[in-house]
Design an enzyme around this catalytic site. Structure first.
Site, PDB file in Angstrom:
ATOM      1  N   CYS A 233       0.829  -1.209   0.000  1.00  0.00           N
ATOM      2  CA  CYS A 233       0.000   0.000   0.000  1.00  0.00           C
ATOM      3  C   CYS A 233       0.865   1.260   0.000  1.00  0.00           C
ATOM      4  O   CYS A 233       1.475   1.577  -1.005  1.00  0.00           O
ATOM      5  CB  CYS A 233      -0.977  -0.053   1.179  1.00  0.00           C
ATOM      6  SG  CYS A 233      -2.329   1.113   1.044  1.00  0.00           S
TER       7      CYS A 233
ATOM      8  N   HIS B  20      -3.124  -5.722   1.507  1.00  0.00           N
ATOM      9  CA  HIS B  20      -2.461  -5.939   2.800  1.00  0.00           C
ATOM     10  C   HIS B  20      -2.518  -7.392   3.264  1.00  0.00           C
ATOM     11  O   HIS B  20      -3.355  -7.726   4.106  1.00  0.00           O
ATOM     12  CB  HIS B  20      -3.153  -5.095   3.874  1.00  0.00           C
ATOM     13  CG  HIS B  20      -3.054  -3.635   3.676  1.00  0.00           C
ATOM     14  ND1 HIS B  20      -1.977  -2.898   4.099  1.00  0.00           N
ATOM     15  CD2 HIS B  20      -3.901  -2.756   3.102  1.00  0.00           C
ATOM     16  CE1 HIS B  20      -2.166  -1.628   3.799  1.00  0.00           C
ATOM     17  NE2 HIS B  20      -3.321  -1.509   3.189  1.00  0.00           N
TER      18      HIS B  20
ATOM     19  N   GLU C 296      -0.799  -8.703   5.432  1.00  0.00           N
ATOM     20  CA  GLU C 296      -0.532  -8.733   6.885  1.00  0.00           C
ATOM     21  C   GLU C 296      -1.806  -8.597   7.718  1.00  0.00           C
ATOM     22  O   GLU C 296      -1.782  -8.817   8.926  1.00  0.00           O
ATOM     23  CB  GLU C 296       0.481  -7.639   7.256  1.00  0.00           C
ATOM     24  CG  GLU C 296      -0.059  -6.215   7.358  1.00  0.00           C
ATOM     25  CD  GLU C 296      -0.270  -5.526   6.013  1.00  0.00           C
ATOM     26  OE1 GLU C 296      -0.132  -6.196   4.963  1.00  0.00           O
ATOM     27  OE2 GLU C 296      -0.581  -4.325   6.018  1.00  0.00           O
TER      28      GLU C 296
END
Lengths: 290, 193
Positions: free
Chosen positions: B80, B172, B174
């Site tokens: 991002c 993302h 994560e």
């Protein structure tokens, strides 16, 4: 809605380690963005002025919020009165990024907060303790901040609220499981969220510090106490050199554990905002919220 | 044991560190000084605000050493905002940060938070099974240079790329608990050694 709530909590995660600054016009918003703010809070009067001028404080004019949104690329937040779900509908219609259901504005409802689960847009809410934080999360808040005492330039209440929340998070982890229900009853929190905190050892959403932060040292203090990021309201644009102070607070929030950096950024900032003592205040905004 | 850093200026640092430490054969390290940068074998640049991270990157003397390490072949992955920091062109913005990834990226390309979304897709080079993809006020890539391999296109927009030792995703991994992208990135270290 489950997916939307998750996305809204995720945006707050992206703001971590950052500073969100109150701004009252496009010029201030640009100063904040340039200084490295991760978001701006658009409002007509900063808390220090609301305190000074008195009267009913309401949601800001959508025109001014839209102008700020058009001027910056970082997320834009704005405040609604506690319980005023129509002000929230209006802000959602404008398409800003986050709503603060805020005790700094005059409450519209003295019993109930907004049902934040019925909105697509994320909400941040203030809290003084774990019970209040979990009630707001239960209503759908995707982010929490300490209330502190806005518009005072006095960090003592933010420290008190952060320590209180952290102490209760530690406390609940130590409880044997059969004591959790009574603990939930005592702090007035939803049981499932008490279980979450007991097992995960943290809040289910990001927790920022707010209310009285005026210096880089204040910001680093709150970070060292365990918050995820910082809101600065009156502290920047009520000081002598807002651009410089804004940058210094951003750096202090990133390097909060590095005293050499903190010493460097704290030097030569000019006058901080004038502060107020809490026990001399006419209104304590932190007491608003149910 | 290899050490993978996460640039720790602002943003979703802890989430990446948790993923790295869950891989088992990797140690995660938060990096916000030159000395820490020297200790890592690879680096993740997390999601957050690119304007904030970019400013701190410049002011705390991390830009040049980071550019040098990337040019020497250190694997780097931008998620991002991290993708924006790597790009050599940012649409509607006349400055850039690290200038190492040959793409033109558009910030907040999908709109405000109300336009953030979640979807699923297969990224062939990484895994045959679909990934959960989370886009938060995300950018996308409008143009790629000749050296850039497109890993994923979503409704016509490029959202994941690889250029030698540089990986970039608009989404993302994560935030999803799915470690396959982190494992893919850790595997890039073998190629770099």
């Amino acid at each position: 809605m489950e997916e939307r709530y998750s996305l809204n909590k995720n945006l707050a995660q992206m703001l971590k380690g950052g500073v969100i600054m109150d701004v009252t016009n496009v010029e201030q918003a640009l100063i904040a963005e340039k200084a490295g703010a991760v978001a701006v809070m658009a409002l007509e009067r900063v808390p220090a002025d609301i305190r000074k001028q008195g009267g009913v404080a309401r949601m800001s004019d959508p025109t001014m919020i839209k102008q700020i949104k058009a001027a910056v690329t970082i997320p834009v937040m704005a405040k609604v009165r506690i319980g005023h779900f129509v002000e929230a509908q209006i802000l959602e219609a404008i398409g800003i990024d986050y709503i603060d259901e805020s005790e700094v504005l005059t409450p519209a409802d003295d019993m109930f907060h907004i049902d934040k689960r019925s909105f697509k847009i994320p909400f941040v809410c203030g809290a003084r303790n774990l019970g209040e934080a979990l009630r707001r999360i239960g209503e759908g808040a995707a982010m929490i901040r300490t209330k502190g005492e806005a518009g005072t330039g006095n960090v003592v209440e933010a420290v008190r609220h952060m320590r209180q929340i952290m102490a209760e998070i530690r406390q609940v982890q130590m409880l044997p499981s059969e004591e959790r229900m009574t603990f939930a009853k005592e702090i007035g929190a939803p049981f499932d969220l008490v279980e979450y905190v007991a097992e995960r050892k943290k809040l289910p959403v990001v927790n920022f510090a707010a209310g009285g932060i005026a210096t880089p040292a204040d910001a680093a203090l709150m970070m060292q106490l365990g918050c995820d990021g910082i809101f600065v309201g009156s502290g920047i644009f009520k000081s002598e050199d807002p651009a410089r102070r804004a940058q210094a607070i951003v750096k202090a929030t990133t390097y909060y554990n590095d005293p050499a950096v903190l010493a460097e950024v704290s030097a030569g900032l000019g006058e901080a905002m004038a502060g107020l003592e809490i026990d001399k205040l006419q209104d304590q905004y932190a007491q608003r919220g149910w | 044991m290899t050490t993978i850093g996460v640039l720790s200026l602002q943003g979703a640092v802890a989430e990446h560190l948790e993923c790295l430490n869950s891989l088992g054969n990797v140690r995660g390290l938060a990096v916000n000084t030159r000395a820490q940068l020297e200790r890592v074998d690879a680096l993740i640049m997390p999601g957050g605000e690119s304007t904030t991270m970019g400013k701190l990157l410049m002011e705390y003397d991390l830009k040049q050493p980071l550019q040098d390490r990337i040019k020497e072949g250190m694997p780097v992955w931008g998620t991002c905002a991290g993708m924006i920091l790597l790009a050599n062109q940012i649409v509607n913005q006349d400055w850039t940060y690290l200038n190492v990834l040959d793409v033109a990226v558009r910030r907040n390309a999908y709109g405000s938070q109300l336009d953030s979304f979640e979807t699923r897709a297969v990224v062939d080079q990484v895994s045959p099974e679909p990934f959960p993809l989370v886009f938060i006020r995300a950018p996308y890539i409008e143009q790629v240079g000749p050296e850039v391999e497109v890993l994923l296109r979503l409704e016509g927009h490029v959202v994941a790329v690889k250029q030698q030792n540089i990986l970039a995703t608009a989404f993302h991994p994560e935030l999803t608990g799915d470690l396959r992208f982190h494992q893919f990135f850790a595997n890039m270290l073998q190629g770099a050694a």
